[in-house]
Design an enzyme around this catalytic site. Structure first.
Site, PDB file in Angstrom:
ATOM      1  N   THR A  84      -1.139   2.117   0.638  1.00 49.39           N
ATOM      2  CA  THR A  84      -0.182   2.429   1.714  1.00 49.39           C
ATOM      3  C   THR A  84       0.534   1.152   2.156  1.00 49.39           C
ATOM      4  O   THR A  84       1.067   1.081   3.265  1.00 49.39           O
ATOM      5  CB  THR A  84      -0.882   3.103   2.913  1.00 49.39           C
ATOM      6  OG1 THR A  84      -1.862   2.204   3.443  1.00 49.39           O
ATOM      7  CG2 THR A  84      -1.541   4.408   2.528  1.00 49.39           C
ATOM      8  N   ASP A 121      -1.870  -2.213   4.650  1.00 50.13           N
ATOM      9  CA  ASP A 121      -1.332  -3.384   5.373  1.00 50.13           C
ATOM     10  C   ASP A 121      -1.148  -3.037   6.854  1.00 50.13           C
ATOM     11  O   ASP A 121      -0.038  -3.036   7.354  1.00 50.13           O
ATOM     12  CB  ASP A 121       0.010  -3.833   4.750  1.00 50.13           C
ATOM     13  CG  ASP A 121       1.100  -2.768   4.831  1.00 50.13           C
ATOM     14  OD1 ASP A 121       0.768  -1.554   4.937  1.00 50.13           O
ATOM     15  OD2 ASP A 121       2.294  -3.129   4.803  1.00 50.13           O
ATOM     16  N   ASN A 128       3.261  -5.271   6.274  1.00 50.85           N
ATOM     17  CA  ASN A 128       3.854  -5.100   7.597  1.00 50.85           C
ATOM     18  C   ASN A 128       3.785  -6.390   8.411  1.00 50.85           C
ATOM     19  O   ASN A 128       4.636  -6.654   9.258  1.00 50.85           O
ATOM     20  CB  ASN A 128       3.129  -3.986   8.360  1.00 50.85           C
ATOM     21  CG  ASN A 128       3.536  -2.611   7.864  1.00 50.85           C
ATOM     22  OD1 ASN A 128       4.698  -2.390   7.540  1.00 50.85           O
ATOM     23  ND2 ASN A 128       2.577  -1.701   7.801  1.00 50.85           N
ATOM     24  N   ASP A 157      -0.704   2.948   8.797  1.00 50.58           N
ATOM     25  CA  ASP A 157      -1.894   2.633   7.988  1.00 50.58           C
ATOM     26  C   ASP A 157      -3.156   2.883   8.815  1.00 50.58           C
ATOM     27  O   ASP A 157      -4.163   3.379   8.298  1.00 50.58           O
ATOM     28  CB  ASP A 157      -1.905   1.155   7.564  1.00 50.58           C
ATOM     29  CG  ASP A 157      -0.682   0.747   6.775  1.00 50.58           C
ATOM     30  OD1 ASP A 157      -0.759   0.703   5.543  1.00 50.58           O
ATOM     31  OD2 ASP A 157       0.360   0.484   7.400  1.00 50.58           O
ATOM     32  N   GLN A 178      10.528   2.833  16.303  1.00 45.14           N
ATOM     33  CA  GLN A 178      11.241   3.703  15.352  1.00 45.14           C
ATOM     34  C   GLN A 178      12.545   4.194  15.969  1.00 45.14           C
ATOM     35  O   GLN A 178      13.561   4.321  15.297  1.00 45.14           O
ATOM     36  CB  GLN A 178      10.369   4.907  14.957  1.00 45.14           C
ATOM     37  CG  GLN A 178       9.200   4.551  14.064  1.00 45.14           C
ATOM     38  CD  GLN A 178       9.587   4.254  12.633  1.00 45.14           C
ATOM     39  OE1 GLN A 178      10.695   4.532  12.196  1.00 45.14           O
ATOM     40  NE2 GLN A 178       8.667   3.674  11.883  1.00 45.14           N
ATOM     41  N   HIS A 216       4.220   7.844   8.012  1.00 44.49           N
ATOM     42  CA  HIS A 216       4.243   7.814   6.545  1.00 44.49           C
ATOM     43  C   HIS A 216       2.846   7.832   5.898  1.00 44.49           C
ATOM     44  O   HIS A 216       2.532   8.710   5.088  1.00 44.49           O
ATOM     45  CB  HIS A 216       4.936   6.536   6.060  1.00 44.49           C
ATOM     46  CG  HIS A 216       6.282   6.278   6.651  1.00 44.49           C
ATOM     47  ND1 HIS A 216       7.408   6.954   6.237  1.00 44.49           N
ATOM     48  CD2 HIS A 216       6.701   5.402   7.604  1.00 44.49           C
ATOM     49  CE1 HIS A 216       8.458   6.495   6.910  1.00 44.49           C
ATOM     50  NE2 HIS A 216       8.054   5.566   7.735  1.00 44.49           N
ATOM     51  N   ASP A 217       2.050   6.810   6.195  1.00 48.98           N
ATOM     52  CA  ASP A 217       0.858   6.546   5.374  1.00 48.98           C
ATOM     53  C   ASP A 217      -0.213   7.638   5.390  1.00 48.98           C
ATOM     54  O   ASP A 217      -0.829   7.912   4.347  1.00 48.98           O
ATOM     55  CB  ASP A 217       0.239   5.197   5.777  1.00 48.98           C
ATOM     56  CG  ASP A 217       1.161   4.034   5.447  1.00 48.98           C
ATOM     57  OD1 ASP A 217       2.022   4.188   4.560  1.00 48.98           O
ATOM     58  OD2 ASP A 217       1.020   2.965   6.074  1.00 48.98           O
ATOM     59  N   PHE A 239      10.246   0.256   2.028  1.00 50.19           N
ATOM     60  CA  PHE A 239       9.581  -1.017   2.341  1.00 50.19           C
ATOM     61  C   PHE A 239       8.458  -1.389   1.365  1.00 50.19           C
ATOM     62  O   PHE A 239       8.431  -2.517   0.840  1.00 50.19           O
ATOM     63  CB  PHE A 239       9.026  -0.997   3.778  1.00 50.19           C
ATOM     64  CG  PHE A 239       8.302  -2.263   4.127  1.00 50.19           C
ATOM     65  CD1 PHE A 239       8.996  -3.404   4.499  1.00 50.19           C
ATOM     66  CD2 PHE A 239       6.915  -2.337   4.041  1.00 50.19           C
ATOM     67  CE1 PHE A 239       8.337  -4.592   4.780  1.00 50.19           C
ATOM     68  CE2 PHE A 239       6.241  -3.523   4.325  1.00 50.19           C
ATOM     69  CZ  PHE A 239       6.954  -4.648   4.691  1.00 50.19           C
ATOM     70  N   ASN A 240       7.491  -0.495   1.130  1.00 49.21           N
ATOM     71  CA  ASN A 240       6.326  -0.870   0.313  1.00 49.21           C
ATOM     72  C   ASN A 240       6.725  -1.263  -1.106  1.00 49.21           C
ATOM     73  O   ASN A 240       6.048  -2.077  -1.741  1.00 49.21           O
ATOM     74  CB  ASN A 240       5.304   0.271   0.249  1.00 49.21           C
ATOM     75  CG  ASN A 240       4.589   0.458   1.568  1.00 49.21           C
ATOM     76  OD1 ASN A 240       4.568  -0.447   2.403  1.00 49.21           O
ATOM     77  ND2 ASN A 240       4.023   1.640   1.762  1.00 49.21           N
TER      78      ASN A 240
HETATM   79  C1  BDR Z   1       5.920   2.070   4.841  1.00 50.11           C
HETATM   80  O1  BDR Z   1       6.302   0.781   5.297  1.00 50.11           O
HETATM   81  C2  BDR Z   1       5.424   0.340   6.299  1.00 50.11           C
HETATM   82  O2  BDR Z   1       6.130  -0.237   7.355  1.00 50.11           O
HETATM   83  C3  BDR Z   1       4.606   1.534   6.716  1.00 50.11           C
HETATM   84  O3  BDR Z   1       3.300   1.135   7.074  1.00 50.11           O
HETATM   85  C4  BDR Z   1       4.619   2.417   5.505  1.00 50.11           C
HETATM   86  O4  BDR Z   1       3.567   2.104   4.631  1.00 50.11           O
HETATM   87  C5  BDR Z   1       7.059   3.039   5.117  1.00 50.11           C
HETATM   88  O5  BDR Z   1       8.229   2.631   4.463  1.00 50.11           O
HETATM   89 CA    CA Z   2       1.739   0.691   5.328  1.00 51.10          CA
END
Ligand code: BDR
Ligand code: CA
Length: 312
Positions: A124, A11, A40, A16, A227, A239-240, A165-166
Protein backbone atom coordinates in the site's frame (compact mmCIF):
# COMPACT_ATOMS: atom_id res chain seq x y z
CA UNK A 1 -10.94 -21.89 8.52
CA UNK A 2 -7.62 -21.68 6.69
CA UNK A 3 -6.14 -18.24 7.09
CA UNK A 4 -4.62 -16.30 4.21
CA UNK A 5 -1.05 -15.43 5.15
CA UNK A 6 -0.13 -11.87 4.32
CA UNK A 7 2.71 -9.42 4.68
CA UNK A 8 1.58 -5.80 4.60
CA UNK A 9 4.19 -3.54 3.05
CA UNK A 10 3.16 0.06 3.66
CA UNK A 11 4.07 3.71 4.27
CA UNK A 12 1.68 4.92 7.01
CA UNK A 13 -0.05 7.23 6.09
CA UNK A 14 -3.63 7.61 7.30
CA UNK A 15 -5.20 5.11 4.92
CA UNK A 16 -2.32 2.66 5.46
CA UNK A 17 -3.10 2.88 9.18
CA UNK A 18 -6.69 1.81 8.54
CA UNK A 19 -5.41 -1.07 6.38
CA UNK A 20 -3.25 -2.18 9.34
CA UNK A 21 -6.31 -1.99 11.62
CA UNK A 22 -8.38 -4.20 9.35
CA UNK A 23 -5.61 -6.74 8.80
CA UNK A 24 -4.32 -7.11 12.36
CA UNK A 25 -7.51 -8.56 13.87
CA UNK A 26 -9.14 -10.23 10.88
CA UNK A 27 -9.73 -13.93 11.63
CA UNK A 28 -9.44 -15.00 7.98
CA UNK A 29 -5.99 -13.37 7.66
CA UNK A 30 -2.67 -14.12 9.30
CA UNK A 31 -0.65 -10.90 9.30
CA UNK A 32 2.95 -12.15 9.46
CA UNK A 33 4.49 -8.72 9.69
CA UNK A 34 4.29 -5.10 8.68
CA UNK A 35 7.16 -3.98 6.48
CA UNK A 36 7.61 -0.29 5.98
CA UNK A 37 8.98 1.89 3.21
CA UNK A 38 9.51 5.60 2.63
CA UNK A 39 6.55 7.09 0.77
CA UNK A 40 3.96 9.29 2.37
CA UNK A 41 6.77 10.45 4.64
CA UNK A 42 10.40 9.60 5.32
CA UNK A 43 11.17 6.08 6.52
CA UNK A 44 11.95 7.44 9.96
CA UNK A 45 8.37 8.71 10.17
CA UNK A 46 6.58 5.83 8.44
CA UNK A 47 8.19 3.10 10.55
CA UNK A 48 7.42 5.03 13.73
CA UNK A 49 3.83 5.50 12.57
CA UNK A 50 3.41 1.77 11.96
CA UNK A 51 4.65 1.03 15.47
CA UNK A 52 2.41 3.70 16.99
CA UNK A 53 -0.66 2.28 15.26
CA UNK A 54 0.06 -1.31 16.28
CA UNK A 55 0.86 -0.29 19.86
CA UNK A 56 -2.39 1.71 20.03
CA UNK A 57 -4.30 -1.32 18.77
CA UNK A 58 -2.54 -3.67 21.19
CA UNK A 59 -1.57 -5.85 18.22
CA UNK A 60 1.56 -7.91 18.63
CA UNK A 61 2.72 -7.75 15.01
CA UNK A 62 6.41 -7.21 14.17
CA UNK A 63 7.42 -4.08 12.24
CA UNK A 64 10.39 -4.04 9.87
CA UNK A 65 11.91 -0.91 8.36
CA UNK A 66 12.90 -1.16 4.72
CA UNK A 67 14.12 1.12 1.99
CA UNK A 68 14.43 4.82 2.70
CA UNK A 69 14.36 5.88 -0.93
CA UNK A 70 13.22 4.66 -4.36
CA UNK A 71 15.36 2.28 -6.43
CA UNK A 72 16.44 4.87 -9.01
CA UNK A 73 14.87 8.30 -8.64
CA UNK A 74 14.79 10.83 -5.85
CA UNK A 75 12.46 10.50 -2.90
CA UNK A 76 9.01 12.12 -3.01
CA UNK A 77 6.69 12.45 -0.01
CA UNK A 78 3.03 13.39 0.40
CA UNK A 79 3.17 15.83 3.32
CA UNK A 80 0.32 17.87 1.84
CA UNK A 81 -2.07 14.99 2.59
CA UNK A 82 -0.50 13.17 5.56
CA UNK A 83 1.22 16.05 7.38
CA UNK A 84 4.73 16.51 8.74
CA UNK A 85 4.69 13.23 10.68
CA UNK A 86 2.93 11.25 7.96
CA UNK A 87 0.15 10.54 10.47
CA UNK A 88 -0.94 13.94 11.72
CA UNK A 89 -4.09 14.00 13.84
CA UNK A 90 -3.97 11.39 16.60
CA UNK A 91 -1.88 11.97 19.72
CA UNK A 92 -0.11 8.73 20.53
CA UNK A 93 1.16 7.71 23.99
CA UNK A 94 4.93 7.24 24.47
CA UNK A 95 6.17 4.62 22.04
CA UNK A 96 7.53 1.43 23.56
CA UNK A 97 6.98 -0.98 20.68
CA UNK A 98 10.37 -1.84 19.19
CA UNK A 99 11.38 -2.02 15.58
CA UNK A 100 12.64 -5.46 14.50
CA UNK A 101 16.41 -5.47 13.83
CA UNK A 102 15.98 -7.23 10.47
CA UNK A 103 15.69 -5.09 7.31
CA UNK A 104 12.25 -5.32 5.66
CA UNK A 105 13.79 -6.61 2.43
CA UNK A 106 15.50 -9.43 4.32
CA UNK A 107 12.26 -10.13 6.18
CA UNK A 108 10.41 -10.48 2.87
CA UNK A 109 13.15 -12.75 1.49
CA UNK A 110 13.31 -14.95 4.58
CA UNK A 111 9.55 -15.26 4.96
CA UNK A 112 9.00 -16.10 1.31
CA UNK A 113 11.92 -18.54 1.03
CA UNK A 114 10.82 -20.40 4.16
CA UNK A 115 7.19 -20.47 3.03
CA UNK A 116 5.28 -23.06 1.07
CA UNK A 117 4.40 -20.47 -1.53
CA UNK A 118 1.35 -19.42 0.42
CA UNK A 119 2.12 -15.80 1.28
CA UNK A 120 0.26 -12.91 -0.33
CA UNK A 121 2.22 -9.67 -0.35
CA UNK A 122 0.02 -6.61 0.02
CA UNK A 123 1.64 -3.30 -0.86
CA UNK A 124 0.00 0.00 0.00
CA UNK A 125 3.04 2.19 -0.58
CA UNK A 126 5.79 2.46 -3.19
CA UNK A 127 6.81 -1.07 -4.21
CA UNK A 128 10.51 -0.58 -3.43
CA UNK A 129 10.88 -3.23 -0.71
CA UNK A 130 9.29 -6.00 -2.75
CA UNK A 131 11.17 -5.13 -5.93
CA UNK A 132 14.47 -4.97 -4.06
CA UNK A 133 13.73 -8.34 -2.45
CA UNK A 134 13.09 -9.91 -5.88
CA UNK A 135 16.29 -8.39 -7.24
CA UNK A 136 18.38 -9.49 -4.26
CA UNK A 137 16.97 -13.02 -4.11
CA UNK A 138 15.24 -13.99 -7.37
CA UNK A 139 14.21 -17.38 -5.90
CA UNK A 140 11.51 -15.65 -3.88
CA UNK A 141 9.58 -14.62 -6.96
CA UNK A 142 7.96 -17.99 -7.56
CA UNK A 143 7.17 -18.24 -3.85
CA UNK A 144 4.87 -15.22 -3.93
CA UNK A 145 1.31 -16.46 -4.00
CA UNK A 146 -0.12 -13.14 -5.12
CA UNK A 147 0.65 -9.44 -5.02
CA UNK A 148 -2.27 -7.23 -4.08
CA UNK A 149 -1.40 -3.59 -4.41
CA UNK A 150 -3.01 -0.25 -3.96
CA UNK A 151 -1.64 1.80 -6.79
CA UNK A 152 -2.10 3.02 -10.31
CA UNK A 153 -5.16 3.83 -12.32
CA UNK A 154 -6.52 2.96 -15.73
CA UNK A 155 -7.97 6.46 -15.89
CA UNK A 156 -6.38 9.46 -14.17
CA UNK A 157 -3.62 9.82 -11.62
CA UNK A 158 -3.47 11.89 -8.47
CA UNK A 159 0.08 13.26 -8.71
CA UNK A 160 0.07 13.94 -12.43
CA UNK A 161 -2.78 13.41 -14.89
CA UNK A 162 -1.10 10.10 -15.71
CA UNK A 163 0.30 8.78 -12.45
CA UNK A 164 -0.84 7.71 -9.03
CA UNK A 165 1.36 8.37 -5.97
CA UNK A 166 2.51 4.83 -5.05
CA UNK A 167 3.58 4.12 -8.63
CA UNK A 168 5.20 7.45 -9.48
CA UNK A 169 7.04 7.39 -6.13
CA UNK A 170 8.99 4.38 -7.42
CA UNK A 171 7.90 3.47 -10.93
CA UNK A 172 10.99 1.34 -11.53
CA UNK A 173 10.09 -0.81 -8.53
CA UNK A 174 6.49 -1.10 -9.73
CA UNK A 175 7.80 -2.13 -13.13
CA UNK A 176 9.91 -4.92 -11.58
CA UNK A 177 6.86 -6.19 -9.68
CA UNK A 178 4.49 -6.02 -12.66
CA UNK A 179 7.02 -7.90 -14.80
CA UNK A 180 7.53 -10.61 -12.16
CA UNK A 181 5.03 -12.96 -13.75
CA UNK A 182 3.28 -13.52 -10.41
CA UNK A 183 -0.49 -13.08 -10.04
CA UNK A 184 -1.24 -9.43 -9.35
CA UNK A 185 -4.39 -7.67 -8.27
CA UNK A 186 -4.17 -3.94 -8.88
CA UNK A 187 -6.49 -1.87 -6.72
CA UNK A 188 -6.20 1.56 -8.29
CA UNK A 189 -7.71 4.99 -7.97
CA UNK A 190 -10.54 3.97 -10.30
CA UNK A 191 -12.14 2.14 -7.38
CA UNK A 192 -10.54 3.69 -4.30
CA UNK A 193 -11.81 7.13 -5.30
CA UNK A 194 -15.31 5.75 -4.79
CA UNK A 195 -14.52 4.77 -1.17
CA UNK A 196 -15.08 8.31 0.07
CA UNK A 197 -15.08 8.74 3.81
CA UNK A 198 -17.89 11.26 4.19
CA UNK A 199 -18.63 12.81 7.62
CA UNK A 200 -21.53 10.38 8.12
CA UNK A 201 -19.10 7.46 7.73
CA UNK A 202 -16.77 8.98 10.32
CA UNK A 203 -19.78 9.36 12.66
CA UNK A 204 -20.89 5.78 12.01
CA UNK A 205 -17.45 4.38 12.84
CA UNK A 206 -17.11 6.72 15.83
CA UNK A 207 -20.28 5.28 17.36
CA UNK A 208 -18.49 1.93 17.79
CA UNK A 209 -16.56 3.60 20.59
CA UNK A 210 -13.55 1.32 20.97
CA UNK A 211 -9.80 2.03 20.60
CA UNK A 212 -9.79 1.26 16.86
CA UNK A 213 -12.79 3.45 16.11
CA UNK A 214 -11.33 6.28 18.21
CA UNK A 215 -8.14 6.09 16.17
CA UNK A 216 -10.14 5.96 12.93
CA UNK A 217 -11.97 9.17 13.88
CA UNK A 218 -8.73 10.95 14.86
CA UNK A 219 -7.07 9.89 11.60
CA UNK A 220 -9.97 10.86 9.39
CA UNK A 221 -10.20 14.29 11.04
CA UNK A 222 -6.87 15.22 9.49
CA UNK A 223 -7.10 13.13 6.30
CA UNK A 224 -10.52 14.41 5.23
CA UNK A 225 -9.48 18.00 5.86
CA UNK A 226 -6.37 17.77 3.65
CA UNK A 227 -8.19 15.81 0.94
CA UNK A 228 -10.68 18.67 0.76
CA UNK A 229 -7.90 21.28 0.65
CA UNK A 230 -5.88 19.47 -2.03
CA UNK A 231 -8.53 17.75 -4.17
CA UNK A 232 -11.79 19.37 -3.11
CA UNK A 233 -13.30 16.05 -1.94
CA UNK A 234 -16.03 16.23 0.73
CA UNK A 235 -14.82 12.85 2.02
CA UNK A 236 -11.28 11.49 1.83
CA UNK A 237 -10.80 8.47 -0.46
CA UNK A 238 -9.76 5.60 1.79
CA UNK A 239 -7.45 3.98 -0.75
CA UNK A 240 -5.31 1.42 1.08
CA UNK A 241 -7.89 -0.53 3.14
CA UNK A 242 -9.61 -1.59 -0.08
CA UNK A 243 -6.78 -4.13 -0.59
CA UNK A 244 -7.46 -5.76 2.78
CA UNK A 245 -11.24 -5.57 2.29
CA UNK A 246 -10.76 -7.43 -0.99
CA UNK A 247 -8.79 -10.21 0.73
CA UNK A 248 -11.48 -10.48 3.40
CA UNK A 249 -14.31 -10.51 0.87
CA UNK A 250 -13.37 -10.67 -2.84
CA UNK A 251 -16.96 -9.80 -3.77
CA UNK A 252 -16.28 -6.21 -2.77
CA UNK A 253 -14.46 -5.63 -6.07
CA UNK A 254 -15.08 -6.40 -9.70
CA UNK A 255 -11.78 -7.12 -11.45
CA UNK A 256 -10.82 -7.52 -15.08
CA UNK A 257 -7.65 -9.20 -16.41
CA UNK A 258 -5.53 -6.76 -18.39
CA UNK A 259 -2.06 -6.35 -19.74
CA UNK A 260 -0.53 -3.67 -17.51
CA UNK A 261 2.79 -2.00 -18.10
CA UNK A 262 4.42 0.73 -16.09
CA UNK A 263 5.68 3.75 -17.96
CA UNK A 264 9.23 4.36 -16.76
CA UNK A 265 10.46 6.12 -19.88
CA UNK A 266 8.36 9.13 -20.75
CA UNK A 267 8.53 12.48 -19.03
CA UNK A 268 4.91 13.54 -19.05
CA UNK A 269 3.40 10.13 -18.29
CA UNK A 270 6.16 8.69 -16.10
CA UNK A 271 4.58 6.34 -13.57
CA UNK A 272 1.43 5.66 -15.54
CA UNK A 273 -0.02 2.16 -15.26
CA UNK A 274 -0.83 1.54 -18.92
CA UNK A 275 -3.78 -0.84 -18.72
CA UNK A 276 -4.98 -2.41 -21.95
CA UNK A 277 -8.61 -2.31 -20.84
CA UNK A 278 -9.99 -3.43 -24.21
CA UNK A 279 -7.20 -5.90 -25.00
CA UNK A 280 -6.27 -4.07 -28.20
CA UNK A 281 -2.68 -5.20 -28.01
CA UNK A 282 -3.51 -8.93 -27.87
CA UNK A 283 -0.91 -9.30 -25.13
CA UNK A 284 -1.37 -11.71 -22.22
CA UNK A 285 -2.97 -10.21 -19.10
CA UNK A 286 -0.47 -9.39 -16.37
CA UNK A 287 -2.86 -8.23 -13.66
CA UNK A 288 -6.43 -8.38 -12.45
CA UNK A 289 -7.38 -4.74 -12.33
CA UNK A 290 -10.17 -3.55 -10.05
CA UNK A 291 -12.81 -1.85 -12.17
CA UNK A 292 -15.65 -1.43 -9.69
CA UNK A 293 -16.33 -1.51 -5.96
CA UNK A 294 -19.41 -2.28 -3.89
CA UNK A 295 -19.09 0.79 -1.67
CA UNK A 296 -21.76 -0.20 0.89
CA UNK A 297 -20.13 -3.60 1.28
CA UNK A 298 -16.75 -1.94 1.74
CA UNK A 299 -17.97 0.22 4.63
CA UNK A 300 -19.61 -2.81 6.22
CA UNK A 301 -16.24 -4.60 6.10
CA UNK A 302 -14.55 -1.59 7.67
CA UNK A 303 -17.17 -1.44 10.43
CA UNK A 304 -16.86 -5.16 11.15
CA UNK A 305 -13.09 -4.79 11.22
CA UNK A 306 -13.19 -1.96 13.74
CA UNK A 307 -15.77 -3.78 15.89
CA UNK A 308 -13.35 -6.69 16.26
CA UNK A 309 -11.39 -4.52 18.69
CA UNK A 310 -14.36 -4.62 21.10
CA UNK A 311 -13.84 -8.38 21.41
CA UNK A 312 -11.56 -9.69 24.15
C1 BDR B 1 -1.83 6.25 -2.16
O1 BDR B 1 -0.90 7.29 -1.91
C2 BDR B 1 -0.74 7.48 -0.53
O2 BDR B 1 -0.73 8.84 -0.22
C3 BDR B 1 -1.86 6.73 0.14
O3 BDR B 1 -1.43 6.21 1.38
C4 BDR B 1 -2.20 5.65 -0.84
O4 BDR B 1 -1.41 4.50 -0.63
C5 BDR B 1 -3.00 6.83 -2.94
O5 BDR B 1 -2.56 7.38 -4.16
CA1 CA C 1 -0.11 4.23 1.38
Amino acid sequence: MEKTKIILDCDPGHDDAVAIMLAAREPSLELLGVSVVAGNQTLENTQRNARNVLQWLGANIPVYAGCDRPMVRDKVIAADIHGSTGLDGPVFPPLTKKLEPEHAVQFLIRSLLESEGDITVVTTGPMTNLAMAMRLEPRITEKIRRIVLMGGSFTNGNVTPAAEFNIIADAEAASVCFRSGRPITMVGLDVTRKALCYPEIVERMGRIGNRASNLFVALMGHFCKTQKQVFGWEGGPLHDPVTIAYLIDPEVLVTKPMNVQIDIRSTQSYGRTNCDYYGYQKLPPTADVAVDIDVARFWDIVETGLRRYSEA
